[in-house]
Scaffold this motif. Structure first.
Motif, PDB file in Angstrom:
ATOM      1  N   THR A 281      10.776   5.272   0.969  1.00 50.09           N
ATOM      2  CA  THR A 281      10.568   5.004  -0.454  1.00 50.09           C
ATOM      3  C   THR A 281       9.176   5.453  -0.880  1.00 50.09           C
ATOM      4  O   THR A 281       8.236   5.343  -0.103  1.00 50.09           O
ATOM      5  CB  THR A 281      10.716   3.495  -0.763  1.00 50.09           C
ATOM      6  OG1 THR A 281      11.975   3.034  -0.310  1.00 50.09           O
ATOM      7  CG2 THR A 281      10.598   3.223  -2.272  1.00 50.09           C
ATOM      8  N   ARG A 282       9.087   5.937  -2.099  1.00 52.75           N
ATOM      9  CA  ARG A 282       7.791   6.252  -2.687  1.00 52.75           C
ATOM     10  C   ARG A 282       7.656   5.471  -3.981  1.00 52.75           C
ATOM     11  O   ARG A 282       8.534   5.515  -4.849  1.00 52.75           O
ATOM     12  CB  ARG A 282       7.656   7.745  -2.981  1.00 52.75           C
ATOM     13  CG  ARG A 282       6.314   8.135  -3.623  1.00 52.75           C
ATOM     14  CD  ARG A 282       6.202   9.644  -3.772  1.00 52.75           C
ATOM     15  NE  ARG A 282       7.204  10.171  -4.671  1.00 52.75           N
ATOM     16  CZ  ARG A 282       7.058  10.258  -5.995  1.00 52.75           C
ATOM     17  NH1 ARG A 282       5.933   9.837  -6.555  1.00 52.75           N
ATOM     18  NH2 ARG A 282       8.013  10.756  -6.749  1.00 52.75           N
ATOM     19  N   VAL A 283       6.568   4.752  -4.133  1.00 50.44           N
ATOM     20  CA  VAL A 283       6.291   3.997  -5.355  1.00 50.44           C
ATOM     21  C   VAL A 283       5.153   4.703  -6.076  1.00 50.44           C
ATOM     22  O   VAL A 283       4.050   4.861  -5.519  1.00 50.44           O
ATOM     23  CB  VAL A 283       5.898   2.534  -5.032  1.00 50.44           C
ATOM     24  CG1 VAL A 283       5.576   1.772  -6.306  1.00 50.44           C
ATOM     25  CG2 VAL A 283       7.015   1.856  -4.253  1.00 50.44           C
ATOM     26  N   ALA A 284       5.379   5.125  -7.301  1.00 48.55           N
ATOM     27  CA  ALA A 284       4.361   5.843  -8.059  1.00 48.55           C
ATOM     28  C   ALA A 284       3.175   4.934  -8.356  1.00 48.55           C
ATOM     29  O   ALA A 284       3.337   3.745  -8.687  1.00 48.55           O
ATOM     30  CB  ALA A 284       4.960   6.376  -9.362  1.00 48.55           C
ATOM     31  N   SER A 285       1.972   5.463  -8.236  1.00 49.35           N
ATOM     32  CA  SER A 285       0.775   4.686  -8.522  1.00 49.35           C
ATOM     33  C   SER A 285       0.649   4.451 -10.015  1.00 49.35           C
ATOM     34  O   SER A 285       0.813   5.369 -10.821  1.00 49.35           O
ATOM     35  CB  SER A 285      -0.466   5.434  -8.019  1.00 49.35           C
ATOM     36  OG  SER A 285      -0.406   5.650  -6.635  1.00 49.35           O
ATOM     37  N   THR A 286       0.346   3.200 -10.395  1.00 46.01           N
ATOM     38  CA  THR A 286       0.179   2.877 -11.821  1.00 46.01           C
ATOM     39  C   THR A 286      -1.148   2.209 -12.096  1.00 46.01           C
ATOM     40  O   THR A 286      -1.478   1.925 -13.242  1.00 46.01           O
ATOM     41  CB  THR A 286       1.304   1.947 -12.299  1.00 46.01           C
ATOM     42  OG1 THR A 286       1.313   0.759 -11.486  1.00 46.01           O
ATOM     43  CG2 THR A 286       2.676   2.629 -12.178  1.00 46.01           C
ATOM     44  N   GLY A 287      -1.933   1.948 -11.028  1.00 46.16           N
ATOM     45  CA  GLY A 287      -3.225   1.300 -11.213  1.00 46.16           C
ATOM     46  C   GLY A 287      -4.269   2.277 -11.716  1.00 46.16           C
ATOM     47  O   GLY A 287      -4.053   3.478 -11.811  1.00 46.16           O
ATOM     48  N   ARG A 288      -5.455   1.734 -12.019  1.00 41.32           N
ATOM     49  CA  ARG A 288      -6.540   2.573 -12.527  1.00 41.32           C
ATOM     50  C   ARG A 288      -7.260   3.251 -11.364  1.00 41.32           C
ATOM     51  O   ARG A 288      -7.357   2.720 -10.294  1.00 41.32           O
ATOM     52  CB  ARG A 288      -7.521   1.719 -13.320  1.00 41.32           C
ATOM     53  CG  ARG A 288      -6.891   1.140 -14.584  1.00 41.32           C
ATOM     54  CD  ARG A 288      -7.902   0.364 -15.370  1.00 41.32           C
ATOM     55  NE  ARG A 288      -7.295  -0.181 -16.599  1.00 41.32           N
ATOM     56  CZ  ARG A 288      -7.958  -0.923 -17.473  1.00 41.32           C
ATOM     57  NH1 ARG A 288      -9.244  -1.203 -17.289  1.00 41.32           N
ATOM     58  NH2 ARG A 288      -7.363  -1.365 -18.542  1.00 41.32           N
TER      59      ARG A 288
END
Length: 288
Positions: A281-288
């Motif tokens: 699985t790959r989770v897209a980065s959404t943090g700053r």
């Protein structure tokens, strides 16, 4: 016509991928199996993992040929109490032998490098690092692209022709920059950066690129380009794919070439379609 023995099949495989062309640290060749047993079904896969063993046994394979070694380092036991020992026991209990073609398949004509180069569209190619004793064999391939394209278009082509993985395709460089030459290395390729720079190609397609080597390559390219190159940052650009995906195209070549070498139609070959990339699985980065 009687089916060939395992010894006959191994001879054919070693003609295609001579063990003498493997790297010194590698472990290639017949891992398990009786050379006198007949072989009618051969399955090809990248990894000798449990799911692939299940597939081979369910299909009734007499021989499983994998790219990656089951035993890269010496062992003192193949007891079924270990996961690798259990693989050997399960294969032999089902009458299926195991053979490995690793770095000897990387460098061979119609091997891992050529299969990847064909999909990327590299023409007039040569080995990136040729063997001293055989200029046709060697690690990687380098040459011209079939037609000029952009880095973004090339990356999308790579994504379209390789097996889907959680990682997908990572790119370093200006997606709109034109590229006309490329180098490819199936498997982990950041140890070949010096050879890629010496080849003066526009883009390098490989797998397993680590942060520090990739960052240093891009910084050096930008620095040496100076003021003559716009913000695309200098060449080579990088296209990084999953290790498994970069090597999988070779399986179809190997299956066809072995069948052709044996002749007579007494042996059926098959390519495993299982994705054995370890990342799921790959989770897209959404943090700053």
């Amino acid at each position: 016509m009687s089916a060939p023995t395992l010894a006959d099949v191994v001879t054919a495989l070693e003609d295609l991928y001579p063990p003498s062309t493997a790297e010194g640290w590698d472990a290639v060749g017949l891992v398990a199996g009786d050379p006198q047993r007949q072989v009618r079904k051969v399955m090809f896969a990248i990894d000798p993992v449990s799911a692939v063993v299940d597939e081979a046994i369910e299909w009734g394979a007499d021989l499983l040929v994998t790219h990656h070694p089951l035993f890269l380092k010496p062992v003192t036991s193949v007891a079924a109490t270990t996961f690798k020992g259990a693989v050997v026991h399960r294969l032999l209990a089902a009458g299926c032998a195991l053979h490995v073609a690793h770095t000897n398949a990387d460098s061979a004509p119609r091997g891992v490098a050529d299969a990847l180069a064909d999909l990327v569209g590299i023409t007039d190619r040569r080995p990136l690092v040729a063997r001293d004793d055989d200029g046709e064999r060697g690690i990687g391939r380098v040459g011209s692209l079939e037609a000029p394209t952009t880095l973004g278009e090339l990356a999308r082509r790579v994504a379209d022709v390789l097996p889907a993985t959680a990682q997908g395709v990572r790119v370093a460089g200006d997606l709109d920059a034109e590229v006309t030459t490329a180098a490819v290395v199936g498997g982990s390729g950041d140890s070949l950066f010096d050879a890629v720079r010496a080849a003066a190609v526009d883009v390098y397609v490989t797998a397993d690129l680590r942060h520090h080597p990739a960052s240093e390559l891009r910084e050096r390219a930008a620095f040496e380009a100076g003021q003559d190159v716009p913000p695309e940052g200098g060449r080579p650009f990088l296209v990084d794919v999953a290790h498994f995906a970069s090597e999988w195209p070779w399986l179809a070549y190997a299956a066809a070439d072995l069948a052709d070498r044996l002749g007579g139609g007494t042996v059926t070959t098959r390519v495993s379609t299982l994705v054995t990339d370890p990342w799921t699985t790959r989770v897209a980065s959404t943090g700053r």
